[in-house]
Scaffold this motif. Structure first.
Motif, PDB file in Angstrom:
ATOM      1  N   ASP A   1      10.325  13.411  -9.535  1.00  0.00           N
ATOM      2  CA  ASP A   1       9.526  13.546 -10.755  1.00  0.00           C
ATOM      3  C   ASP A   1       9.160  15.007 -11.037  1.00  0.00           C
ATOM      4  OD1 ASP A   1       9.563  10.785 -11.090  1.00  0.00           O
ATOM      5  OD2 ASP A   1       7.643  10.500 -10.071  1.00  0.00           O
ATOM      6  N   ASP A   2       9.166  15.823  -9.975  1.00  0.00           N
ATOM      7  CA  ASP A   2       8.755  17.224 -10.095  1.00  0.00           C
ATOM      8  C   ASP A   2       9.927  18.209 -10.101  1.00  0.00           C
ATOM      9  OD1 ASP A   2       6.088  16.318  -9.935  1.00  0.00           O
ATOM     10  OD2 ASP A   2       6.192  16.359  -7.743  1.00  0.00           O
ATOM     11  N   ILE A   3      11.151  17.713  -9.901  1.00  0.00           N
ATOM     12  CA  ILE A   3      12.333  18.567  -9.779  1.00  0.00           C
ATOM     13  C   ILE A   3      13.301  18.209 -10.903  1.00  0.00           C
ATOM     14  CG2 ILE A   3      14.256  19.246  -8.288  1.00  0.00           C
ATOM     15  CD1 ILE A   3      12.586  18.152  -5.917  1.00  0.00           C
ATOM     16  N   ASP A   4      13.863  19.211 -11.558  1.00  0.00           N
ATOM     17  CA  ASP A   4      14.870  18.948 -12.589  1.00  0.00           C
ATOM     18  C   ASP A   4      16.215  18.649 -11.941  1.00  0.00           C
ATOM     19  OD1 ASP A   4      13.124  19.394 -14.725  1.00  0.00           O
ATOM     20  OD2 ASP A   4      13.530  21.547 -14.729  1.00  0.00           O
ATOM     21  N   SER A   5      16.891  17.617 -12.444  1.00  0.00           N
ATOM     22  CA  SER A   5      18.243  17.306 -11.981  1.00  0.00           C
ATOM     23  C   SER A   5      19.208  18.361 -12.513  1.00  0.00           C
ATOM     24  CB  SER A   5      18.675  15.926 -12.464  1.00  0.00           C
ATOM     25  OG  SER A   5      20.029  15.686 -12.153  1.00  0.00           O
ATOM     26  N   VAL A   6      20.201  18.713 -11.701  1.00  0.00           N
ATOM     27  CA  VAL A   6      21.216  19.670 -12.142  1.00  0.00           C
ATOM     28  C   VAL A   6      22.437  18.958 -12.724  1.00  0.00           C
ATOM     29  CG1 VAL A   6      20.460  21.455 -10.534  1.00  0.00           C
ATOM     30  CG2 VAL A   6      22.257  19.855  -9.837  1.00  0.00           C
ATOM     31  N   VAL A   7      22.380  17.622 -12.783  1.00  0.00           N
ATOM     32  CA  VAL A   7      23.465  16.807 -13.322  1.00  0.00           C
ATOM     33  C   VAL A   7      22.904  15.998 -14.490  1.00  0.00           C
ATOM     34  CG1 VAL A   7      25.015  14.864 -12.819  1.00  0.00           C
ATOM     35  CG2 VAL A   7      24.657  16.640 -11.103  1.00  0.00           C
ATOM     36  N   PRO A   8      23.601  15.942 -15.622  1.00  0.00           N
ATOM     37  CA  PRO A   8      23.125  15.125 -16.742  1.00  0.00           C
ATOM     38  C   PRO A   8      22.969  13.656 -16.334  1.00  0.00           C
ATOM     39  CG  PRO A   8      24.951  16.521 -17.438  1.00  0.00           C
ATOM     40  CD  PRO A   8      24.850  16.636 -15.940  1.00  0.00           C
ATOM     41  N   GLU A   9      21.918  13.002 -16.837  1.00  0.00           N
ATOM     42  CA  GLU A   9      21.606  11.623 -16.454  1.00  0.00           C
ATOM     43  C   GLU A   9      22.759  10.663 -16.722  1.00  0.00           C
ATOM     44  OE1 GLU A   9      18.263   8.209 -17.162  1.00  0.00           O
ATOM     45  OE2 GLU A   9      17.684  10.310 -17.369  1.00  0.00           O
ATOM     46  N   GLU A  10      23.593  10.948 -17.711  1.00  0.00           N
ATOM     47  CA  GLU A  10      24.710  10.047 -18.009  1.00  0.00           C
ATOM     48  C   GLU A  10      25.687   9.922 -16.836  1.00  0.00           C
ATOM     49  OE1 GLU A  10      27.900  12.140 -20.699  1.00  0.00           O
ATOM     50  OE2 GLU A  10      25.912  12.954 -21.185  1.00  0.00           O
ATOM     51  N   TYR A  11      25.694  10.917 -15.941  1.00  0.00           N
ATOM     52  CA  TYR A  11      26.574  10.874 -14.765  1.00  0.00           C
ATOM     53  C   TYR A  11      25.828  10.440 -13.511  1.00  0.00           C
ATOM     54  CZ  TYR A  11      29.453  13.627 -17.886  1.00  0.00           C
ATOM     55  OH  TYR A  11      30.169  14.065 -18.975  1.00  0.00           O
ATOM     56  N   GLY A  12      24.514  10.450 -13.561  1.00  0.00           N
ATOM     57  CA  GLY A  12      23.684  10.125 -12.412  1.00  0.00           C
ATOM     58  C   GLY A  12      22.560  11.136 -12.332  1.00  0.00           C
ATOM     59  N   GLY A  13      22.471  11.848 -11.234  1.00  0.00           N
ATOM     60  CA  GLY A  13      21.459  12.883 -11.076  1.00  0.00           C
ATOM     61  C   GLY A  13      21.664  13.581  -9.745  1.00  0.00           C
ATOM     62  N   MET A  14      21.153  14.812  -9.655  1.00  0.00           N
ATOM     63  CA  MET A  14      21.245  15.580  -8.416  1.00  0.00           C
ATOM     64  C   MET A  14      20.029  16.481  -8.329  1.00  0.00           C
ATOM     65  SD  MET A  14      24.449  17.862  -7.157  1.00  0.00           S
ATOM     66  CE  MET A  14      24.742  18.075  -5.417  1.00  0.00           C
ATOM     67  N   TRP A  15      19.201  16.225  -7.308  1.00  0.00           N
ATOM     68  CA  TRP A  15      17.962  16.946  -7.134  1.00  0.00           C
ATOM     69  C   TRP A  15      17.997  17.710  -5.818  1.00  0.00           C
ATOM     70  CZ3 TRP A  15      18.594  11.978  -8.747  1.00  0.00           C
ATOM     71  CH2 TRP A  15      18.154  11.668 -10.033  1.00  0.00           C
ATOM     72  N   PHE A  16      17.812  19.039  -5.900  1.00  0.00           N
ATOM     73  CA  PHE A  16      17.782  19.903  -4.722  1.00  0.00           C
ATOM     74  C   PHE A  16      16.335  20.036  -4.236  1.00  0.00           C
ATOM     75  CE2 PHE A  16      21.575  21.741  -6.977  1.00  0.00           C
ATOM     76  CZ  PHE A  16      22.516  21.318  -6.050  1.00  0.00           C
ATOM     77  N   PHE A  17      16.084  19.650  -2.996  1.00  0.00           N
ATOM     78  CA  PHE A  17      14.740  19.663  -2.428  1.00  0.00           C
ATOM     79  C   PHE A  17      14.452  20.897  -1.573  1.00  0.00           C
ATOM     80  CE2 PHE A  17      15.073  15.335  -3.725  1.00  0.00           C
ATOM     81  CZ  PHE A  17      13.771  14.884  -3.905  1.00  0.00           C
ATOM     82  N   ARG A  18      15.437  21.723  -1.312  1.00  0.00           N
ATOM     83  CA  ARG A  18      15.262  22.849  -0.382  1.00  0.00           C
ATOM     84  C   ARG A  18      14.103  23.775  -0.779  1.00  0.00           C
ATOM     85  NH1 ARG A  18      20.024  25.987   2.373  1.00  0.00           N
ATOM     86  NH2 ARG A  18      18.806  27.071   3.935  1.00  0.00           N
ATOM     87  N   LYS A  19      14.124  24.281  -1.993  1.00  0.00           N
ATOM     88  CA  LYS A  19      13.058  25.203  -2.429  1.00  0.00           C
ATOM     89  C   LYS A  19      11.713  24.497  -2.581  1.00  0.00           C
ATOM     90  CE  LYS A  19      15.863  28.787  -4.528  1.00  0.00           C
ATOM     91  NZ  LYS A  19      16.192  29.517  -5.746  1.00  0.00           N
ATOM     92  N   PRO A  20      11.651  23.328  -3.248  1.00  0.00           N
ATOM     93  CA  PRO A  20      10.342  22.671  -3.372  1.00  0.00           C
ATOM     94  C   PRO A  20       9.703  22.329  -2.020  1.00  0.00           C
ATOM     95  CG  PRO A  20      11.890  21.706  -4.914  1.00  0.00           C
ATOM     96  CD  PRO A  20      12.677  22.632  -4.030  1.00  0.00           C
ATOM     97  N   LEU A  21      10.526  22.069  -1.002  1.00  0.00           N
ATOM     98  CA  LEU A  21       9.991  21.766   0.331  1.00  0.00           C
ATOM     99  C   LEU A  21       9.836  23.019   1.185  1.00  0.00           C
ATOM    100  CD1 LEU A  21      11.917  18.478   1.183  1.00  0.00           C
ATOM    101  CD2 LEU A  21       9.503  18.725   0.544  1.00  0.00           C
ATOM    102  N   ASP A  22      10.217  24.163   0.639  1.00  0.00           N
ATOM    103  CA  ASP A  22      10.108  25.444   1.337  1.00  0.00           C
ATOM    104  C   ASP A  22      10.882  25.437   2.665  1.00  0.00           C
ATOM    105  OD1 ASP A  22       9.277  28.099   1.400  1.00  0.00           O
ATOM    106  OD2 ASP A  22       7.461  27.623   2.533  1.00  0.00           O
ATOM    107  N   CYS A  23      12.100  24.860   2.648  1.00  0.00           N
ATOM    108  CA  CYS A  23      12.948  24.810   3.842  1.00  0.00           C
ATOM    109  C   CYS A  23      13.597  26.170   4.059  1.00  0.00           C
ATOM    110  CB  CYS A  23      14.044  23.761   3.685  1.00  0.00           C
ATOM    111  SG  CYS A  23      13.456  22.074   3.588  1.00  0.00           S
ATOM    112  N   GLU A  24      13.597  26.631   5.285  1.00  0.00           N
ATOM    113  CA  GLU A  24      14.232  27.909   5.612  1.00  0.00           C
ATOM    114  C   GLU A  24      15.735  27.761   5.817  1.00  0.00           C
ATOM    115  OE1 GLU A  24      12.357  30.220   8.666  1.00  0.00           O
ATOM    116  OE2 GLU A  24      10.375  29.481   8.066  1.00  0.00           O
ATOM    117  N   ASN A  25      16.169  26.700   6.494  1.00  0.00           N
ATOM    118  CA  ASN A  25      17.584  26.533   6.837  1.00  0.00           C
ATOM    119  C   ASN A  25      18.196  25.234   6.329  1.00  0.00           C
ATOM    120  OD1 ASN A  25      17.804  28.955   8.490  1.00  0.00           O
ATOM    121  ND2 ASN A  25      16.415  27.881   9.863  1.00  0.00           N
TER     122      ASN A  25
END
Length: 118
Positions: free
Chosen positions: A9-33
């Motif tokens: 809900d807080d992350i924008d998908s990088v894939v248009p909804e018509e194809y599905g969706g893709m959400w990258f959690f690395r930065k929002p979760l502050d993951c180093e590796n």
């Protein structure tokens, strides 16, 4: 304590909804590796063919809902060497040098968690 939370809900998908969706959690979760992604593919949709030879990242694909078909080996210009299908609750690890492409040949939306790290 050191922790972060995130939601699609807080992350924008990088894939248009018509194809599905893709959400990258690395930065929002502050993951180093560790990279963590939620990928959803509509029926008959496919992911981008790729490898991670340049960055050395291995990836684990964990099927949450649906059935994932993954082509492995070869390259964009050559046919895949093998193909395997995974169902909900199954996972596969793919090394950084291995070319891969994800497919949803099922009738339902596919949900896959992708975890990757060098």
């Amino acid at each position: 304590m050191d922790y972060e939370t995130a939601s699609t809900d807080d992350i924008d998908s990088v894939v248009p909804e018509e194809y599905g969706g893709m959400w990258f959690f690395r930065k929002p979760l502050d993951c180093e590796n560790l990279g963590v992604t939620l990928l959803e593919l509509e029926p008959e949709a496919k992911g981008k063919p790729h490898d991670h030879a340049g960055d050395g990242q291995e990836e684990v694909y964990l099927v949450v809902d649906g059935e994932l078909t993954i082509q492995l080996g070869g390259s964009e210009d050559e046919p895949a060497e093998t193909e395997t299908t995974l169902s909900s609750g199954e996972a596969i690890r793919v090394g950084s040098e291995t070319w891969r492409q994800l497919h949803n040949h099922g009738d339902e939306r596919l949900r896959v968690v992708v975890a990757g790290a060098p």
